[in-house]
Design a protein around this motif. Structure first.
Motif, PDB file in Angstrom:
ATOM      1  N   SER A   6      -6.132   1.630 -17.944  1.00  0.00           N
ATOM      2  CA  SER A   6      -5.578   2.977 -18.498  1.00  0.00           C
ATOM      3  C   SER A   6      -4.613   3.632 -17.379  1.00  0.00           C
ATOM      4  O   SER A   6      -4.314   2.707 -16.472  1.00  0.00           O
ATOM      5  CB  SER A   6      -6.620   4.167 -18.757  1.00  0.00           C
ATOM      6  N   GLY A   7      -4.283   4.736 -17.327  1.00  0.00           N
ATOM      7  CA  GLY A   7      -3.428   5.055 -16.609  1.00  0.00           C
ATOM      8  C   GLY A   7      -3.853   5.526 -15.132  1.00  0.00           C
ATOM      9  O   GLY A   7      -5.119   5.694 -14.888  1.00  0.00           O
ATOM     10  N   LEU A   8      -3.003   5.714 -14.176  1.00  0.00           N
ATOM     11  CA  LEU A   8      -3.403   6.108 -12.474  1.00  0.00           C
ATOM     12  C   LEU A   8      -3.836   7.527 -12.685  1.00  0.00           C
ATOM     13  O   LEU A   8      -4.900   7.854 -11.907  1.00  0.00           O
ATOM     14  CB  LEU A   8      -2.216   6.071 -11.812  1.00  0.00           C
ATOM     15  N   GLY A   9      -3.480   8.242 -13.760  1.00  0.00           N
ATOM     16  CA  GLY A   9      -4.424   9.509 -13.870  1.00  0.00           C
ATOM     17  C   GLY A   9      -5.661   9.551 -14.087  1.00  0.00           C
ATOM     18  O   GLY A   9      -6.413  10.529 -13.469  1.00  0.00           O
TER      19      GLY A   9
ATOM     20  N   TYR B 177       0.758  -1.193  -0.110  1.00  0.00           N
ATOM     21  CA  TYR B 177       0.142   0.035   0.049  1.00  0.00           C
ATOM     22  C   TYR B 177       0.793   1.230  -0.017  1.00  0.00           C
ATOM     23  O   TYR B 177       0.509   2.186  -0.394  1.00  0.00           O
ATOM     24  CB  TYR B 177      -0.995  -0.021   1.169  1.00  0.00           C
ATOM     25  N   ALA B 178       1.897   1.320   0.862  1.00  0.00           N
ATOM     26  CA  ALA B 178       2.869   2.553   1.063  1.00  0.00           C
ATOM     27  C   ALA B 178       3.103   2.811  -0.414  1.00  0.00           C
ATOM     28  O   ALA B 178       3.141   3.988  -0.782  1.00  0.00           O
ATOM     29  CB  ALA B 178       3.778   2.312   2.027  1.00  0.00           C
ATOM     30  N   LEU B 179       3.687   2.006  -1.120  1.00  0.00           N
ATOM     31  CA  LEU B 179       4.547   2.347  -2.397  1.00  0.00           C
ATOM     32  C   LEU B 179       3.468   2.829  -3.400  1.00  0.00           C
ATOM     33  O   LEU B 179       3.924   3.732  -3.880  1.00  0.00           O
ATOM     34  CB  LEU B 179       5.249   0.968  -2.868  1.00  0.00           C
ATOM     35  N   GLU B 180       2.259   2.177  -3.653  1.00  0.00           N
ATOM     36  CA  GLU B 180       1.494   2.796  -4.447  1.00  0.00           C
ATOM     37  C   GLU B 180       0.802   4.037  -4.284  1.00  0.00           C
ATOM     38  O   GLU B 180       0.444   4.910  -5.071  1.00  0.00           O
ATOM     39  CB  GLU B 180       0.351   1.715  -4.640  1.00  0.00           C
ATOM     40  N   VAL B 181       0.762   4.361  -2.962  1.00  0.00           N
ATOM     41  CA  VAL B 181       0.046   5.858  -2.650  1.00  0.00           C
ATOM     42  C   VAL B 181       1.175   6.966  -2.882  1.00  0.00           C
ATOM     43  O   VAL B 181       0.751   7.736  -3.525  1.00  0.00           O
ATOM     44  CB  VAL B 181       0.228   5.965  -0.984  1.00  0.00           C
ATOM     45  N   LEU B 182       2.543   6.459  -3.343  1.00  0.00           N
ATOM     46  CA  LEU B 182       3.732   7.527  -3.625  1.00  0.00           C
ATOM     47  C   LEU B 182       3.072   7.705  -5.094  1.00  0.00           C
ATOM     48  O   LEU B 182       3.155   8.819  -5.460  1.00  0.00           O
ATOM     49  CB  LEU B 182       4.733   6.819  -3.623  1.00  0.00           C
ATOM     50  N   GLU B 183       2.907   6.697  -5.829  1.00  0.00           N
ATOM     51  CA  GLU B 183       2.478   6.825  -7.334  1.00  0.00           C
ATOM     52  C   GLU B 183       1.345   7.838  -7.317  1.00  0.00           C
ATOM     53  O   GLU B 183       1.431   8.734  -8.329  1.00  0.00           O
ATOM     54  CB  GLU B 183       2.245   5.404  -7.745  1.00  0.00           C
ATOM     55  N   MET B 184       0.522   7.638  -6.594  1.00  0.00           N
ATOM     56  CA  MET B 184      -0.759   8.366  -6.588  1.00  0.00           C
ATOM     57  C   MET B 184      -0.409   9.895  -6.347  1.00  0.00           C
ATOM     58  O   MET B 184      -0.821  10.915  -6.894  1.00  0.00           O
ATOM     59  CB  MET B 184      -1.813   8.160  -5.625  1.00  0.00           C
ATOM     60  N   ILE B 185       0.510  10.195  -5.310  1.00  0.00           N
ATOM     61  CA  ILE B 185       1.110  11.540  -4.894  1.00  0.00           C
ATOM     62  C   ILE B 185       1.553  11.977  -6.083  1.00  0.00           C
ATOM     63  O   ILE B 185       1.462  13.164  -6.564  1.00  0.00           O
ATOM     64  CB  ILE B 185       1.803  11.471  -3.695  1.00  0.00           C
ATOM     65  N   LEU B 186       2.539  11.464  -6.904  1.00  0.00           N
ATOM     66  CA  LEU B 186       3.168  11.874  -7.915  1.00  0.00           C
ATOM     67  C   LEU B 186       2.247  12.479  -9.241  1.00  0.00           C
ATOM     68  O   LEU B 186       2.254  13.475  -9.707  1.00  0.00           O
ATOM     69  CB  LEU B 186       4.365  10.992  -8.396  1.00  0.00           C
ATOM     70  N   ILE B 187       1.283  11.702  -9.371  1.00  0.00           N
ATOM     71  CA  ILE B 187       0.596  11.924 -10.528  1.00  0.00           C
ATOM     72  C   ILE B 187      -0.545  13.098 -10.015  1.00  0.00           C
ATOM     73  O   ILE B 187      -0.766  13.970 -11.018  1.00  0.00           O
ATOM     74  CB  ILE B 187      -0.417  10.745 -10.792  1.00  0.00           C
ATOM     75  N   SER B 188      -1.220  13.205  -8.841  1.00  0.00           N
ATOM     76  CA  SER B 188      -1.835  14.319  -8.425  1.00  0.00           C
ATOM     77  C   SER B 188      -1.066  15.552  -8.482  1.00  0.00           C
ATOM     78  O   SER B 188      -1.643  16.586  -9.069  1.00  0.00           O
ATOM     79  CB  SER B 188      -2.629  13.985  -7.224  1.00  0.00           C
ATOM     80  N   ALA B 189       0.153  15.458  -8.235  1.00  0.00           N
ATOM     81  CA  ALA B 189       1.003  16.659  -8.576  1.00  0.00           C
ATOM     82  C   ALA B 189       1.041  17.055  -9.990  1.00  0.00           C
ATOM     83  O   ALA B 189       0.941  18.389 -10.363  1.00  0.00           O
ATOM     84  CB  ALA B 189       2.339  16.504  -8.195  1.00  0.00           C
ATOM     85  N   ALA B 190       0.896  16.201 -10.943  1.00  0.00           N
ATOM     86  CA  ALA B 190       0.923  16.548 -12.462  1.00  0.00           C
ATOM     87  C   ALA B 190      -0.427  16.992 -12.787  1.00  0.00           C
ATOM     88  O   ALA B 190      -0.235  17.823 -13.566  1.00  0.00           O
ATOM     89  CB  ALA B 190       1.258  15.088 -13.276  1.00  0.00           C
ATOM     90  N   PHE B 191      -1.326  16.840 -11.868  1.00  0.00           N
ATOM     91  CA  PHE B 191      -2.666  17.422 -12.387  1.00  0.00           C
ATOM     92  C   PHE B 191      -2.655  18.635 -11.819  1.00  0.00           C
ATOM     93  O   PHE B 191      -3.930  19.257 -11.549  1.00  0.00           O
ATOM     94  CB  PHE B 191      -3.706  16.310 -11.865  1.00  0.00           C
TER      95      PHE B 191
END
Lengths: 100, 131, 119
Positions: C99-102, B30-44
């Protein structure tokens, strides 16, 4: 804000973690294995009774029944709800925090 | 940075996202994948907040050496968050102290906040994710 | 109101997928909109068309496909989580797409409420 808890209070501290960080008057829904937190006569009962003083505490009926309990077994002040009520609560009380 | 689909579809909306980390690292994914979410929401370009409570505080403790378990350490990614303008990191004081940790034990600069302040932070968010 | 749903666990091991399904059904029954259902972590296994539960058990995968068909739902499987678990296009049940996590973050932005089901 609506807080959901889905873990048995005897196995994990999701329920206590939720209680510690939910603001007064927010709503807590116990479902899946967290329904055991709503049952009378356990060592957790006093925690749940106290919780009903600060929060609106609900338990998901289908999950309760599946585990062999019904309304009569539930701590006073805890409301039994169904999936439709769950949806209404999400609409009415805003963003959802899932304590896993 | 992963490839992002749908970035254009935000309509200029900026929401307050909170990533609530409450689980220990490595034992579960869980911890690792939360990091992925964090990075992507920054891109948004969302207003990203990251909080560490309960065992989640272990995620950013210094000195992870994962060679022996052949898993990727995610401390380097946490160190890189600043580069994505993710600087709102909060550690709950009570969770930290219960585990014998101090603010200096963390790999990134964090705001140490007490449980009451944490409850206010959570209540002020639009979207809460994590695990 | 517009809902986003996040499913973080696979079928059968954990009740999360069942709860998410029952909740999504109720959202639709109440006349609300489901913007997207996003499958992450082991949740991607909910899309495996090769799943074949015994006939007296609920068919979790098929149930999602049928709900998607009836209500034109957008069922999105996270690509990175899917690839890790060998869940590829050719294994996808009807109604799912990869699709992507986005797409999850976008659902969080576009929906009035994002509701997460996990372990």
């Amino acid at each position: 804000m609506l807080h959901t808890v889905n873990k048995s209070p005897f196995e994990r501290n999701a329920f206590k973690g939720c209680l510690a960080r939910a603001q007064k008057d927010s709503v807590i829904l116990l479902f899946e294995d967290a329904v055991y937190a709503a049952i009378k006569g356990t060592t957790i009962e006093s925690v749940t009774v106290r919780a009903t003083q600060d929060f609106k505490v609900c338990v998901l009926g289908p999950d309760l029944k599946a585990r062999g309990y019904d309304e009569g077994h539930v701590v006073e002040g805890v409301t039994v709800v169904d999936y439709g009520d769950f949806v209404d609560m999400v609409v009415a009380y805003g963003p959802v925090v899932a304590w896993l | 940075m992963p490839e992002i689909e749908g970035v254009e579809n935000t309509g200029g909306v900026i929401k307050k996202f909170l990533y609530l980390n409450s689980k220990a690292p490595y034992g579960t994914v869980y911890a690792l994948e939360v990091l992925e979410m964090i990075l992507i929401s920054a891109a948004f370009e969302q207003d990203v907040h990251v909080a560490f409570v309960d065992d989640g505080v272990y995620q950013i403790k210094r000195g992870h050496d994962t060679k022996g378990i052949e898993m990727k350490s995610f401390l380097p990614t946490y160190r890189a968050l600043e580069g994505y303008d993710i600087e709102k990191l909060y550690v709950e004081k009570e969770s930290m102290e219960e585990r014998g940790l101090r603010a200096e034990d963390f790999i990134v600069p964090v705001t140490v906040t007490n449980r009451l302040a944490m409850s206010h932070l959570i209540a002020s968010m639009d979207v809460v994710l994590g695990g | 109101m517009r809902f986003g749903i996040l499913v973080n666990e696979g079928p059968f091991n954990h009740q999360a997928s069942d709860s998410a399904y029952k909740f999504t059904e109720a959202v639709l029954r109440k006349g609300h909109e489901v913007y997207r259902v996003f499958f992450y972590y082991d949740g991607v296994n909910n899309a495996n068309k090769l799943s074949e539960p015994p006939s007296d058990d609920r068919h979790i995968v098929k149930r999602w496909s049928e709900l998607a068909k009836a209500h034109n739902l957008d069922l999105v499987v996270c690509v990175a989580a899917a690839l890790r678990r060998g869940m590829k296009d050719e294994l996808l049940a009807e109604g799912f797409r990869i699709s992507g996590l986005g797409q999850l973050i976008e659902a969080g932005i576009q929906s009035d409420r994002l509701v997460m089901f996990g372990d």
